[in-house]
Motif scaffolding. Structure first.
Motif, PDB file in Angstrom:
ATOM      1  N   THR A 149       0.810  -1.221   0.000  1.00  0.00           N
ATOM      2  CA  THR A 149       0.000   0.000   0.000  1.00  0.00           C
ATOM      3  C   THR A 149       0.844   1.272   0.000  1.00  0.00           C
ATOM      4  O   THR A 149       0.613   2.180  -0.806  1.00  0.00           O
ATOM      5  N   MET A 150       1.812   1.327   0.912  1.00  0.00           N
ATOM      6  CA  MET A 150       2.480   2.617   1.120  1.00  0.00           C
ATOM      7  C   MET A 150       3.300   3.084  -0.088  1.00  0.00           C
ATOM      8  O   MET A 150       3.084   4.180  -0.570  1.00  0.00           O
ATOM      9  N   ARG A 194      -8.935  -1.754  -4.940  1.00  0.00           N
ATOM     10  CA  ARG A 194      -9.786  -1.155  -3.915  1.00  0.00           C
ATOM     11  C   ARG A 194      -8.979  -0.734  -2.686  1.00  0.00           C
ATOM     12  O   ARG A 194      -9.470  -0.012  -1.833  1.00  0.00           O
ATOM     13  N   ASP A 195      -7.750  -1.203  -2.582  1.00  0.00           N
ATOM     14  CA  ASP A 195      -6.858  -0.785  -1.504  1.00  0.00           C
ATOM     15  C   ASP A 195      -6.151   0.512  -1.897  1.00  0.00           C
ATOM     16  O   ASP A 195      -5.939   1.393  -1.077  1.00  0.00           O
ATOM     17  N   PRO A 225      -8.610   4.411  -3.283  1.00  0.00           N
ATOM     18  CA  PRO A 225      -9.101   5.391  -2.313  1.00  0.00           C
ATOM     19  C   PRO A 225      -7.996   6.264  -1.713  1.00  0.00           C
ATOM     20  O   PRO A 225      -8.219   7.427  -1.411  1.00  0.00           O
ATOM     21  N   ARG A 226      -6.803   5.695  -1.559  1.00  0.00           N
ATOM     22  CA  ARG A 226      -5.714   6.503  -0.997  1.00  0.00           C
ATOM     23  C   ARG A 226      -5.341   7.613  -1.975  1.00  0.00           C
ATOM     24  O   ARG A 226      -5.098   8.753  -1.578  1.00  0.00           O
ATOM     25  N   SER A 280      -8.057  10.211  -2.038  1.00  0.00           N
ATOM     26  CA  SER A 280      -8.030  10.980  -0.800  1.00  0.00           C
ATOM     27  C   SER A 280      -6.915  12.026  -0.863  1.00  0.00           C
ATOM     28  O   SER A 280      -7.114  13.188  -0.542  1.00  0.00           O
ATOM     29  N   LEU A 323     -14.126   9.541  -6.512  1.00  0.00           N
ATOM     30  CA  LEU A 323     -13.863   8.137  -6.831  1.00  0.00           C
ATOM     31  C   LEU A 323     -15.160   7.348  -6.702  1.00  0.00           C
ATOM     32  O   LEU A 323     -15.853   7.450  -5.695  1.00  0.00           O
ATOM     33  N   ILE A 337       4.979  -1.699   6.397  1.00  0.00           N
ATOM     34  CA  ILE A 337       4.273  -2.979   6.367  1.00  0.00           C
ATOM     35  C   ILE A 337       5.142  -3.949   5.568  1.00  0.00           C
ATOM     36  O   ILE A 337       5.601  -3.617   4.480  1.00  0.00           O
ATOM     37  N   GLN A 346     -14.179   2.467   0.674  1.00  0.00           N
ATOM     38  CA  GLN A 346     -13.241   3.569   0.448  1.00  0.00           C
ATOM     39  C   GLN A 346     -12.915   4.385   1.703  1.00  0.00           C
ATOM     40  O   GLN A 346     -11.830   4.950   1.803  1.00  0.00           O
ATOM     41  N   PRO A 389      -9.460   3.320   3.795  1.00  0.00           N
ATOM     42  CA  PRO A 389      -8.213   3.783   3.177  1.00  0.00           C
ATOM     43  C   PRO A 389      -8.120   5.310   3.037  1.00  0.00           C
ATOM     44  O   PRO A 389      -7.045   5.884   3.215  1.00  0.00           O
ATOM     45  N   GLN A 390      -9.217   5.964   2.737  1.00  0.00           N
ATOM     46  CA  GLN A 390      -9.158   7.425   2.574  1.00  0.00           C
ATOM     47  C   GLN A 390      -8.836   8.105   3.905  1.00  0.00           C
ATOM     48  O   GLN A 390      -8.141   9.111   3.937  1.00  0.00           O
ATOM     49  N   THR A 391      -9.341   7.520   5.003  1.00  0.00           N
ATOM     50  CA  THR A 391      -9.037   8.063   6.328  1.00  0.00           C
ATOM     51  C   THR A 391      -7.571   7.821   6.674  1.00  0.00           C
ATOM     52  O   THR A 391      -6.876   8.715   7.170  1.00  0.00           O
ATOM     53  N   ALA A 392      -7.073   6.632   6.398  1.00  0.00           N
ATOM     54  CA  ALA A 392      -5.670   6.297   6.678  1.00  0.00           C
ATOM     55  C   ALA A 392      -4.740   7.248   5.920  1.00  0.00           C
ATOM     56  O   ALA A 392      -3.744   7.729   6.459  1.00  0.00           O
ATOM     57  N   GLU A 393      -5.073   7.516   4.664  1.00  0.00           N
ATOM     58  CA  GLU A 393      -4.237   8.427   3.863  1.00  0.00           C
ATOM     59  C   GLU A 393      -4.191   9.814   4.503  1.00  0.00           C
ATOM     60  O   GLU A 393      -3.136  10.431   4.599  1.00  0.00           O
ATOM     61  N   GLN A 427      -2.233   1.120   6.252  1.00  0.00           N
ATOM     62  CA  GLN A 427      -3.535   0.442   6.354  1.00  0.00           C
ATOM     63  C   GLN A 427      -3.357  -1.008   5.943  1.00  0.00           C
ATOM     64  O   GLN A 427      -2.480  -1.339   5.154  1.00  0.00           O
TER      65      GLN A 427
END
Lengths: 340, 296
Positions: free
Chosen positions: A79-80, A107-108, A111-112, A115, A121, A203, B131, B134-138, B144
């Motif tokens: 993810t990161m 989907r992981d 959203p990042r 955001s 999205l 991670i 969503q 992940p959007q909150t984690a970002e 996450q």
């Protein structure tokens, strides 16, 4: 909106241990059409280790440019680092559209990125179109219509992102057609260097198990599907027999999976696989919206059900009202006769 | 040293049980007719937090963004074992999409502070977007892990989990703090404890206390609030002002995605040919399919 707005369509090309995911090529094929509508360019984004071949493969689907971030550190999806890389790329280039597969990875990740870039999205789209839209009495040119089932599949919603530069969507696997071009585009690979960051490996992957999915329902030209209406596991064997006779794959509705008649990887429908075979035979399937969503684009559909009011008949080309236990053997015999 | 968890929960319309009355003639859903329930995967998320607490101690704070009636699920969190529940509610939050929701939640979490874990269900059944986690984690700039199936081990600084991936699963280890979204099969949520139910059924938000004073002129809101705080029965409400939020990022104004159109599901096809359930019917059908090269 100004004229200098970007018209590029980006597709995030997902790879798992160096193998590209099919959904990425499905998205490229759709993305090419969207880019043509927008008079923009289709571009692929490939992140991984040793992924230049995957980048080149995207040219077969119309990508004019592949943005490639290639580093051994990026072998597996994490993810990161992946989100950080994509955040920076999207922020810098501001593409008009960014598409992801609605997979675990997509989907992981999506959203990042949305955001971070404050983009709209829409999840799990089943169709995408470009269209002019009047929204709240304002005219918008060439918006991305993001079409998706909502409320447990009971309605279809069209989502737009009218006032945002960047429109993002994840798209379900199997709903877009994969269409390789007869002649690949002469694309260019643009390498983007990877600059490691302390947070990237916060991670760590300790272990990974992936079983090669041997069932490929999406590619099957003939599918014989059974539902809860088959009654028992023993009765369901008739489905297997019919499939074996006519050279089809066995599938089931969610209810049939829940009843243990058929394994989950053979589930057709909204929470299973979306298929569009040449022939789909639905036996003892009532045809809930969730199931129909996954098979209604099949070329020919035969529905066999005791209830003449069953919704499955609404999408069928041939309807047979009767007990599948009696009809399937008759069908098998007719087929064998005809072959003789 | 215990570990502190914040659990994000949501009250959702029960989309799994949509009846005819709920669908309007134009195909839209009449949300008011649907019962409001505790999103199941969020309850599973709370259970995972409770299990960590059972072993290591620490504090669990359940939070939800929603209308005043969402306090119902916060009470349920208290019945299960959460230490504190916070309602994040403001009319200006209405119409929020996932981006605006994650902005409000992340700001509320920053205000709460001191957490090792943030838990949430993988997705809520009213939107199925997955969503907001992940959007909150970002926005909090923390890692996450989505699709969590099992927590295998925790140390003072790390957590090891099993998560689902396409075609299999993987074991990940993360440094804390981390946000995790969990699948429904991760565990079975515990039932309410009778003792806690008796204790917390009178837990109230400020809005609920206010409506009590409207019904009874002998009650004074300030005293009532103090009493509830003293008895640990006060559900704190955070509004836009409490969180000092940017209004352009909240609710409908902060939501880039808009619903343009809603249609009931249209059936493809429709005019099917009826085949008699007889030997002859099957023979004709098979012949037609084979002639058209669909079969054989």
């Amino acid at each position: 909106m100004g004229n200098n707005i970007n018209t590029d369509v980006w597709v995030f090309v997902e790879q798992r241990s160096g193998k590209p995911a099919e959904v990425s090529f499905e998205l490229l094929s759709k993305g090419l059409k969207l880019a043509e509508n927008l008079k923009g360019k289709l571009k692929s984004v490939v992140i991984g280790s040793d992924v230049k071949d995957i980048a080149k493969e995207t040219f077969k689907y119309g990508a004019e440019e592949a943005l490639v971030v290639d580093d051994p550190e990026l072998h597996n999806y994490l993810t990161m680092p992946y989100s950080r890389i994509l955040n920076e790329l999207v922020e810098k280039h501001k593409p008009r559209i960014v598409l992801f597969g609605a997979t675990v990875i997509g989907r992981d990740l999506a959203p990042r990125v949305a955001s971070h870039t404050k983009s709209g999205l829409t999840a799990d789209c089943t169709d995408l179109q470009i269209s002019d839209v009047t929204y709240l009495k304002k005219e918008y040119k060439d918006l991305l219509l993001q079409i998706r089932p909502a409320f447990g599949g009971n309605i279809i919603a069209t989502i737009i992102t009218p006032d945002n530069e960047i429109q993002m969507a994840t798209v379900r696997e199997g709903v877009m057609k994969m269409e390789p071009l007869s002649k690949p585009v002469k694309g260019k690979i643009t390498e983007v260097p990877y600059t490691p960051n302390g947070i990237d490996h916060i991670i760590r992957i300790i272990d990974q198990y992936r079983t090669e999915n041997k069932v490929n329902l999406k590619a099957a030209p003939i599918i014989v599907a059974g539902g809860y209406g088959m009654g028992t596991l023993d009765n369901f064997k008739l489905i297997n027999e019919l499939a074996a006779t006519i050279g089809g794959e066995v599938a089931g509705s969610r209810a049939a999976v829940d009843a243990g008649f058929v394994p989950p990887e053979r589930q057709v429908g909204q929470t299973g696989v979306t298929v569009r075979p040449k022939l789909y035979i639905a036996c003892g399937i009532s045809g809930a919206i969730q199931h129909r969503a996954g098979m209604q684009e099949s070329n020919k559909i035969i529905a066999i059900n005791t209830d003449p009011e069953a919704p499955i008949f609404g999408v069928a080309h041939y309807g047979i009202v009767g007990d599948a236990m009696q009809i399937i053997p008759m069908f098998i015999n007719a087929f064998k006769e005809k072959l003789r | 040293m215990g570990k502190n968890s914040i659990v994000m929960v949501k009250q959702v319309p029960d989309t799994a049980n949509i009846s005819g009355q709920v669908m309007r003639d134009d195909g839209t859903v009449n949300r008011a007719k649907l019962p409001a329930i505790f999103n199941h995967e969020d309850r599973v998320a709370l259970e995972l937090a409770l299990r960590i607490k059972d072993q290591e101690g620490g504090k669990i704070t359940a939070i939800t963004m929603g209308p005043p009636r969402a306090s119902d699920i916060l009470r349920e969190c208290l019945y299960m074992g959460a230490d504190e529940a916070i309602l994040i509610s403001d009319r200006k939050f209405a119409g929020a999409d996932t981006l605006a929701t994650s902005y409000v939640l992340s700001e509320a979490i920053k205000k709460i502070g001191h957490y090792d874990f943030i838990f949430a269900g993988r997705q809520a059944i009213d939107g199925d977007t997955a969503q907001v986690g992940p959007q909150t984690a970002e926005k909090l700039n923390i890692p996450q892990i989505t699709y969590v199936e099992e927590i295998l081990e925790t140390t003072s600084k790390t957590v090891k989990v099993k998560r689902k991936i396409d075609g299999g699963f993987e074991i990940l280890e993360s440094t804390l703090p981390v946000l995790m979204t969990v699948l429904k099969d991760a565990c079975f949520p515990r039932p309410f404890k009778a003792k806690r139910l008796m204790a917390y059924k009178n837990a109230k938000t400020l809005m609920e206390l206010e409506s009590l004073t409207e019904e009874n002129s002998l009650l004074y809101i300030d005293r009532l609030k103090e009493e509830h705080i003293a008895k640990n029965l006060y559900i704190q409400t955070l509004t836009m002002d409490d969180l000092q939020l940017d209004i352009t990022r909240c609710g409908i104004h902060g939501s880039p995605t808009k619903v343009h159109k809603v249609e009931s599901v249209v059936l493809a096809g429709g005019n099917h040919e009826t085949i008699p359930p007889t030997k002859e019917g099957m023979a004709n059908l098979v012949a037609e399919l084979m002639d058209n090269h669909i079969l054989g």
